[in-house]
Structure formats: structure tokens, C-alpha cells
Scaffold this motif. Structure first.
Motif, PDB file in Angstrom:
ATOM      1  N   LYS A  98       0.866  -1.147  -0.066  1.00 34.56           N
ATOM      2  CA  LYS A  98       0.082  -0.091   0.011  1.00 34.56           C
ATOM      3  C   LYS A  98       0.779   1.140   0.016  1.00 34.56           C
ATOM      4  N   GLY A  99       2.123   0.965   0.264  1.00 30.59           N
ATOM      5  CA  GLY A  99       3.006   2.363   0.144  1.00 30.59           C
ATOM      6  C   GLY A  99       3.302   2.879   1.591  1.00 30.59           C
ATOM      7  N   SER A 100       4.273   3.814   1.439  1.00 30.22           N
ATOM      8  CA  SER A 100       4.960   4.522   2.624  1.00 30.22           C
ATOM      9  C   SER A 100       3.896   5.079   3.430  1.00 30.22           C
ATOM     10  N   GLU A 101       2.758   5.802   3.200  1.00 29.23           N
ATOM     11  CA  GLU A 101       1.964   6.202   4.161  1.00 29.23           C
ATOM     12  C   GLU A 101       1.262   5.025   4.918  1.00 29.23           C
ATOM     13  N   ALA A 102       1.052   4.125   4.380  1.00 27.08           N
ATOM     14  CA  ALA A 102       0.346   2.937   5.037  1.00 27.08           C
ATOM     15  C   ALA A 102       1.182   2.222   6.306  1.00 27.08           C
ATOM     16  N   ILE A 103       2.633   2.199   5.610  1.00 29.73           N
ATOM     17  CA  ILE A 103       3.653   1.599   6.644  1.00 29.73           C
ATOM     18  C   ILE A 103       3.746   2.463   7.753  1.00 29.73           C
ATOM     19  N   ILE A 104       4.166   3.724   7.605  1.00 28.01           N
ATOM     20  CA  ILE A 104       4.135   4.563   8.459  1.00 28.01           C
ATOM     21  C   ILE A 104       2.842   4.650   9.734  1.00 28.01           C
ATOM     22  N   LYS A 105       1.877   4.826   8.973  1.00 33.29           N
ATOM     23  CA  LYS A 105       0.579   4.903   9.778  1.00 33.29           C
ATOM     24  C   LYS A 105       0.270   3.439  10.700  1.00 33.29           C
ATOM     25  N   GLU A 106       0.810   2.157  10.162  1.00 33.57           N
ATOM     26  CA  GLU A 106       0.648   1.112  10.859  1.00 33.57           C
ATOM     27  C   GLU A 106       1.521   1.028  12.039  1.00 33.57           C
ATOM     28  N   MET A 107       2.685   1.573  11.825  1.00 28.44           N
ATOM     29  CA  MET A 107       3.866   1.578  12.957  1.00 28.44           C
ATOM     30  C   MET A 107       3.449   2.562  13.962  1.00 28.44           C
ATOM     31  N   GLU A 134      14.371   8.517  -6.060  1.00 25.69           N
ATOM     32  CA  GLU A 134      13.615   9.766  -5.785  1.00 25.69           C
ATOM     33  C   GLU A 134      12.377   9.396  -4.622  1.00 25.69           C
ATOM     34  N   SER A 135      11.806   8.290  -4.997  1.00 21.54           N
ATOM     35  CA  SER A 135      10.822   7.880  -4.163  1.00 21.54           C
ATOM     36  C   SER A 135      11.190   7.323  -2.834  1.00 21.54           C
ATOM     37  N   GLN A 136      12.468   6.609  -2.767  1.00 22.65           N
ATOM     38  CA  GLN A 136      13.159   6.307  -1.711  1.00 22.65           C
ATOM     39  C   GLN A 136      13.356   7.332  -0.798  1.00 22.65           C
ATOM     40  N   ARG A 137      13.916   8.364  -1.431  1.00 24.05           N
ATOM     41  CA  ARG A 137      14.418   9.701  -0.756  1.00 24.05           C
ATOM     42  C   ARG A 137      13.228  10.126   0.150  1.00 24.05           C
ATOM     43  N   GLN A 138      11.979  10.263  -0.946  1.00 24.68           N
ATOM     44  CA  GLN A 138      10.748  10.923  -0.212  1.00 24.68           C
ATOM     45  C   GLN A 138      10.253  10.069   0.741  1.00 24.68           C
ATOM     46  N   PHE A 139      10.410   8.732   0.645  1.00 19.18           N
ATOM     47  CA  PHE A 139       9.747   7.762   1.912  1.00 19.18           C
ATOM     48  C   PHE A 139      10.702   8.129   3.306  1.00 19.18           C
ATOM     49  N   TYR A 140      12.051   8.021   3.102  1.00 17.19           N
ATOM     50  CA  TYR A 140      12.951   8.062   4.248  1.00 17.19           C
ATOM     51  C   TYR A 140      12.803   9.517   4.717  1.00 17.19           C
ATOM     52  N   TYR A 141      12.348  10.374   3.974  1.00 17.29           N
ATOM     53  CA  TYR A 141      12.280  11.685   4.619  1.00 17.29           C
ATOM     54  C   TYR A 141      10.858  11.908   5.383  1.00 17.29           C
ATOM     55  N   ASP A 142       9.824  11.242   4.997  1.00 18.97           N
ATOM     56  CA  ASP A 142       8.540  11.165   5.679  1.00 18.97           C
ATOM     57  C   ASP A 142       8.714  10.287   6.885  1.00 18.97           C
ATOM     58  N   PHE A 143       9.504   9.282   6.707  1.00 20.23           N
ATOM     59  CA  PHE A 143       9.720   8.246   7.892  1.00 20.23           C
ATOM     60  C   PHE A 143      10.231   8.816   8.896  1.00 20.23           C
ATOM     61  N   PHE A 144      11.572   9.512   8.752  1.00 22.08           N
ATOM     62  CA  PHE A 144      12.375   9.983   9.639  1.00 22.08           C
ATOM     63  C   PHE A 144      11.483  11.118  10.446  1.00 22.08           C
ATOM     64  N   THR A 145      10.802  12.124   9.554  1.00 19.22           N
ATOM     65  CA  THR A 145       9.999  12.929  10.089  1.00 19.22           C
ATOM     66  C   THR A 145       9.117  12.469  11.199  1.00 19.22           C
ATOM     67  N   SER A 146       8.466  11.362  10.985  1.00 17.31           N
ATOM     68  CA  SER A 146       7.635  10.716  12.050  1.00 17.31           C
ATOM     69  C   SER A 146       8.493  10.111  12.983  1.00 17.31           C
ATOM     70  N   MET A 147       9.517   9.489  12.923  1.00 13.33           N
ATOM     71  CA  MET A 147      10.308   9.039  13.902  1.00 13.33           C
ATOM     72  C   MET A 147      10.842   9.838  14.900  1.00 13.33           C
ATOM     73  N   LYS A 148      11.221  11.268  14.579  1.00 13.98           N
ATOM     74  CA  LYS A 148      11.353  12.235  15.360  1.00 13.98           C
ATOM     75  C   LYS A 148      10.620  12.444  16.539  1.00 13.98           C
ATOM     76  N   GLY A 149       9.245  12.180  16.139  1.00 12.09           N
ATOM     77  CA  GLY A 149       8.137  12.473  17.097  1.00 12.09           C
ATOM     78  C   GLY A 149       7.742  11.372  18.160  1.00 12.09           C
ATOM     79  N   TRP A 150       8.600  10.263  17.849  1.00 12.52           N
ATOM     80  CA  TRP A 150       8.163   8.962  18.758  1.00 12.52           C
ATOM     81  C   TRP A 150       8.924   9.253  20.092  1.00 12.52           C
ATOM     82  N   ASN A 151       9.858  10.063  20.388  1.00  7.23           N
ATOM     83  CA  ASN A 151      10.475  10.315  21.471  1.00  7.23           C
ATOM     84  C   ASN A 151      11.139   9.000  22.058  1.00  7.23           C
ATOM     85  N   SER A 152      11.775   8.179  21.332  1.00  9.82           N
ATOM     86  CA  SER A 152      12.364   6.862  21.435  1.00  9.82           C
ATOM     87  C   SER A 152      13.593   6.809  20.975  1.00  9.82           C
TER      88      SER A 152
END
Length: 480
Positions: A98-107, A134-152
């Protein structure tokens, strides 16, 4: 930010205390280097300290994988799963499609429920497979933006060669990078760990050897010399009749002594005799031998009526077989043994063979200099033996370049006198102390080594081909 233990033996020392939380650390390396073992060890040992840990994976049947592969390690404790301190979160293939958005949402859905202190994502590459650069870079950018908010503390594993790691988008986005490699060395492979990056903290950089055993992933930090706290002037007996006189009253406590000579000249006997002298005075000792195994050392010592097992049973003596270890692991083992039995004397028999235990980036003289410095700071009087190649004739003291790092150098030689091979001993140097300049005979008796009178009638002894001194030759000529 808070510094937390890594849960991996030796890694806290490399990281000068552990990981920072929150932060994102990439554990990179090719297949088989031990990435999964390292992160699993980290979360299970942290869970024992009441941290809540989460393991995220895209590998199918993660529970079966853990039971099959991780249960062999002592750190793995299935009760932590039942207790809830370790949670497994598989990301199914349907979600990945389903793509990066679904992966990040599930995590994030699982993180919201579990509220973990430590998160492992193993491996992170799989979530970006099939995407163009280019898609990889976008995925990692979104992914890391989310991880920064996990406080872990987030530990990512990634399949990377050295070149791929340099080019990867992940490299500049993560807070830390630990690279693990598996490199050929002589007839075996050695794992190395290298902390390439760790924002906000001091680290011990460069390669460190490591291995995996039943206890999991173990790192052996490179040893470093430190300034000596104090210098001792106390003299202690060498345990060898006549050698105390040659050394001006015995060895200086806390000093380093090199005994160099060809095979059979008595190096090991002198070393063990020094250890025995200490044991008889209730001074614990350590024997590290590259020349003989533990049982052979015990049996050979019985020839001189030295019962080593008696002292081993009393916890006064420890014999270490160094061939089981990497050079830096050996240094750690020696330090631990010193602390355990409160050792004051040490024999390291066969320093020349250390070269084969050293990683390719290390040099024997620097290693020996550092080991010697560490032992001096612990006030350990250490005897090192080295075998030279020539039985007679001109020779180097060691051929390895270690003698300048040591305080005392004693040379043993064969000399031929009247068609008989005899043994000579000479104290070449003794830092900070006067010593006997004469060349004396050394003999091996049923009680060990003994030093006899000087070879006063001869010159050229160290060449192996002595000649009568002129005055003696003159006297003998007129006797005929």
C-alpha cells in the motif's frame, strides 16, 4: 536527552556511556555480520531493566524466527514476551504494497498503544525496495519526520556495503551509524565494529574487533595507554638464584621485563620461576602462554617440583590459553583476571605469536606498549618472553620492535666453549636502575634455573663464538 545503556557487552565503552534517547541509530552491514543479534540483545537486556521495547519487522513469521535463531543466546528470555516488556510488530506484505503512508501509519498505531522506550526496525531497507531513488528519498524523509516525534531510541538495521552506505539517504538523516563488517584474517574471518557517526556524544572511533558467542554480540574496544598515576621503587625477587644480584636487587615492582632468546635457552623456566616465587609469598599470579597448553604447563612444571594446580585451587594462580581470544579480547581477559584474583605478577610467554591475533589495523609494538602501560598502572610486574630465530651468531633482541617499550631486557644465548653448548645470560638494560654488566652462565637444574659465575675467561660471547681473552691466552700459552 538521556544516555541509556546499549545492552551490548563492550559497546557502552565505545560509545562512552551508551545510546542517547531519543535518537535514531543505523546498524549497517552486509548479510551475516550480526546486525539482528546486536539489536535483539539490546532490547532484551533493556527489557530486563523494565524498559518497554518494540521489534518491528517485515520478515514473515517473526515469532518462529526468534524461537529458532535467538533462543540459542543467553540474553533471550521468552518470559519478557509474556510480561509485555518486548512486543513484536510484524508489518505484513499487504501493508507494504500500500506504500509508505500505510507503513508509517501502521507503525505509529502500534507505537501509540505500546508507548515503547526502545524501538527496533529490522531491516529498514525492505520498506523501500522497489522504489526509484527519488521515491526512496521521499519515503525516508517522511519516515524520519515521523520517527523524530516518537520520543524513543530507534535502532534501524540496514543491508549495506561500505559504498552503498556512503551514498544512502539514510546516512545523513540518522543521528548515528554503527557499521559492522566481516573481514578475512589469515585462515578465519573477524568481525569489526566501527562507529562512523554519533551526534551529540563523544565516541571511541575506529575499528573494534567483536564476535558472537552464546552470550550474544560482544565488542572488544581498542585499548589505550593512560598516564601512570605513580612510579614504584620497591624491589621484588626474581625467584632465580643469582638473577637478583644481576638486576641490582631484583625486579622493580610494576615494571615490564623482556626475556629474549632462542628455543631452549630457559625463557619459560625463568618466567614461571618468577611466578612461583610470588605464589610462595601469597602474591597471586597469571600465566599467559602461547607456547604450551595449560595441561602441558602443569606437567612440565612438575619436573621442577612446582605444583601449579595447588595454587590454582587456592585461587592464587590463573593460567590463560590466549589462542581462544582476539588480541583485544585477551587484554580484557587479563584485566578481568587481575581484578578477580588480585594478581601482582604476570608471565606472557611467547609475545611473537601475538602478531597473528592482532587485527590488520593494529601494530604489535604499539599494542605491547599499551598493554605494558595498563599493567604498570595496576602495579603488575610483568615478564614477557620472546623467541629469537638464531641459536648462535648475531641476532636482534626480538625482531618485533617491542623492546623499546619495556623497562628491562634480558638476553639468553647459546655459546660454544670447548665443543660444548652452554647458555649465557646478560642484562642488556634496566631502566632507572643499575645492573650487572657481566655475561654469566645460566644452568637448568632439578630446582629450576640458576645463575653461575661470569664467563670471565672469554670475550665475544654474544656472537656465539667466544675466544680466550688475550691475558688468559698468554698464560695458557706459557703453561705448555
Amino acid at each position: 536527552m538521556k544516555q541509556v545503556i546499549t545492552g551490548v557487552n563492550g559497546l557502552d565503552k565505545v560509545l562512552k556511556g551508551g545510546f542517547l534517547r531519543p535518537s535514531i541509530v543505523l546498524i549497517a552491514g552486509t548479510a551475516g555480520t550480526g546486525k539482528t543479534t546486536l539489536v535483539m540483545q539490546s532490547i532484551f537486556n533493556s527489557a530486563k531493566n523494565e524498559e518497554i521495547c518494540m521489534y518491528i519487522t517485515a520478515i514473515s513469521e517473526p515469532i518462529a524466527m526468534i524461537n529458532n535463531f535467538m533462543s540459542q543466546f543467553s540474553f533471550y528470555n521468552i518470559s519478557l514476551l509474556a510480561k509485555g516488556n518486548v512486543k513484536y510488530v510484524p508489518i505484513g506484505i499487504d501493508i507494504i504494497h500500500k506504500g509508505s503512508e500505510a507503513i508509517i501509519k501502521e507503525m505509529e498505531r502500534n507505537i501509540e498503544i505500546i508507548k515503547p522506550d526502545r524501538i527496533v526496525i529490522d531491516p529498514v531497507n525492505v520498506f523501500a525496495y522497489g522504489l526509484d531513488s527519488e521515491s526512496q528519498r521521499q519515503f525516508y524523509y517522511d519516515f524520519f519526520t515521523s520517527m523524530k516525534g516518537w520520543n524513543s531510541l530507534v535502532l534501524l538495521t540496514g543491508e549495506f556495503t561500505g559504498e552503498e552506505l556512503i551514498k544512502s539517504t539514510l546516512s545523513y538523516m540518522v543521528d548515528g551509524i554503527i557499521q559492522i563488517s566481516n573481514e578475512p584474517f589469515y585462515e578465519k574471518n573477524i568481525r569489526y565494529l566501527n562507529v562512523l557517526k554519533m551526534r551529540g556524544q563523544e565516541i571511541q572511533g575506529g575499528k573494534h574487533s567483536c564476535k558472537i558467542n552464546k552470550d550474544g554480540f560482544i565488542v572488544f574496544p581498542r585499548i589505550h595507554a593512560i598516564a601512570r598515576k605513580s612510579v614504584f621503587n620497591e624491589r621484588i625477587s626474581t625467584g632465580v638464584k643469582g638473577l637478583d644480584k644481576m638486576t641490582g636487587g631484583g625486579f622493580v615492582r610494576g615494571s615490564s621485563i623482556l626475556i629474549s632468546g632462542s628455543s631452549g635457552t630457559g625463557k619459560t623456566i625463568l618466567g614461571i620461576q618468577f611466578i612461583i616465587d610470588g605464589l610462595l609469598k601469597n602474591e597471586p599470579g597469571i600465566i599467559v602462554s602461547f607456547e604450551e597448553d595449560t595441561e602441558q604447563i602443569r606437567e612440565n612444571s612438575k619436573v621442577f617440583n612446582w605444583n601449579l594446580e595447588e595454587f590454582e585451587n587456592k585461587k592464587l594462580l590463573k593460567i590463560i590459553s590466549p589462542l581462544e581470544y582476539d588480541a583485544y579480547e585477551l587484554a580484557l581477559q587479563i584485566e578481568e583476571t587481575i581484578d578477580t584474583i588480585k594478581a601482582t605478577r604476570l608471565l606472557l610467554d611467547g609475545t611473537g605469536r601475538l602478531q597473528r591475533m592482532l587485527p590488520q589495523y593494529a601494530q604489535l609494538p604499539e599494542y605491547m606498549g599499551t598493554v605494558s602501560n595498563i599493567l604498570k598502572n595496576k602495579n603488575i610486574t610483568a615478564v614477557y618472553t620472546n623467541e629469537t630465530s638464531n641459536l648462535t651468531g648475531a641476532t636482534q633482541i626480538t625482531g618485533t620492535g617491542i623492546s623499546p617499550f619495556l623497562d628491562t631486557v634480558i638476553l639468553l644465548r647459546y655459546v660454544e666453549i670447548k665443543s660444548e653448548m652452554r647458555k649465557a645470560i646478560s642484562v642488556l638494560k634496566m631502566r632507572g636502575s643499575d645492573h650487572d654488566k657481566e655475561i654469566r652462565e645460566i644452568v637448568i637444574t632439578k630446582n629450576g634455573a640458576e645463575i653461575k659465575l661470569p664467563f670471565s675467561e672469554y670475550s665475544g660471547l654474544l656472537s656465539g663464538n667466544p675466544i680466550k681473552i688475550p691475558s688468559q691466552a698468554f698464560v695458557e700459552a706459557f703453561k705448555k
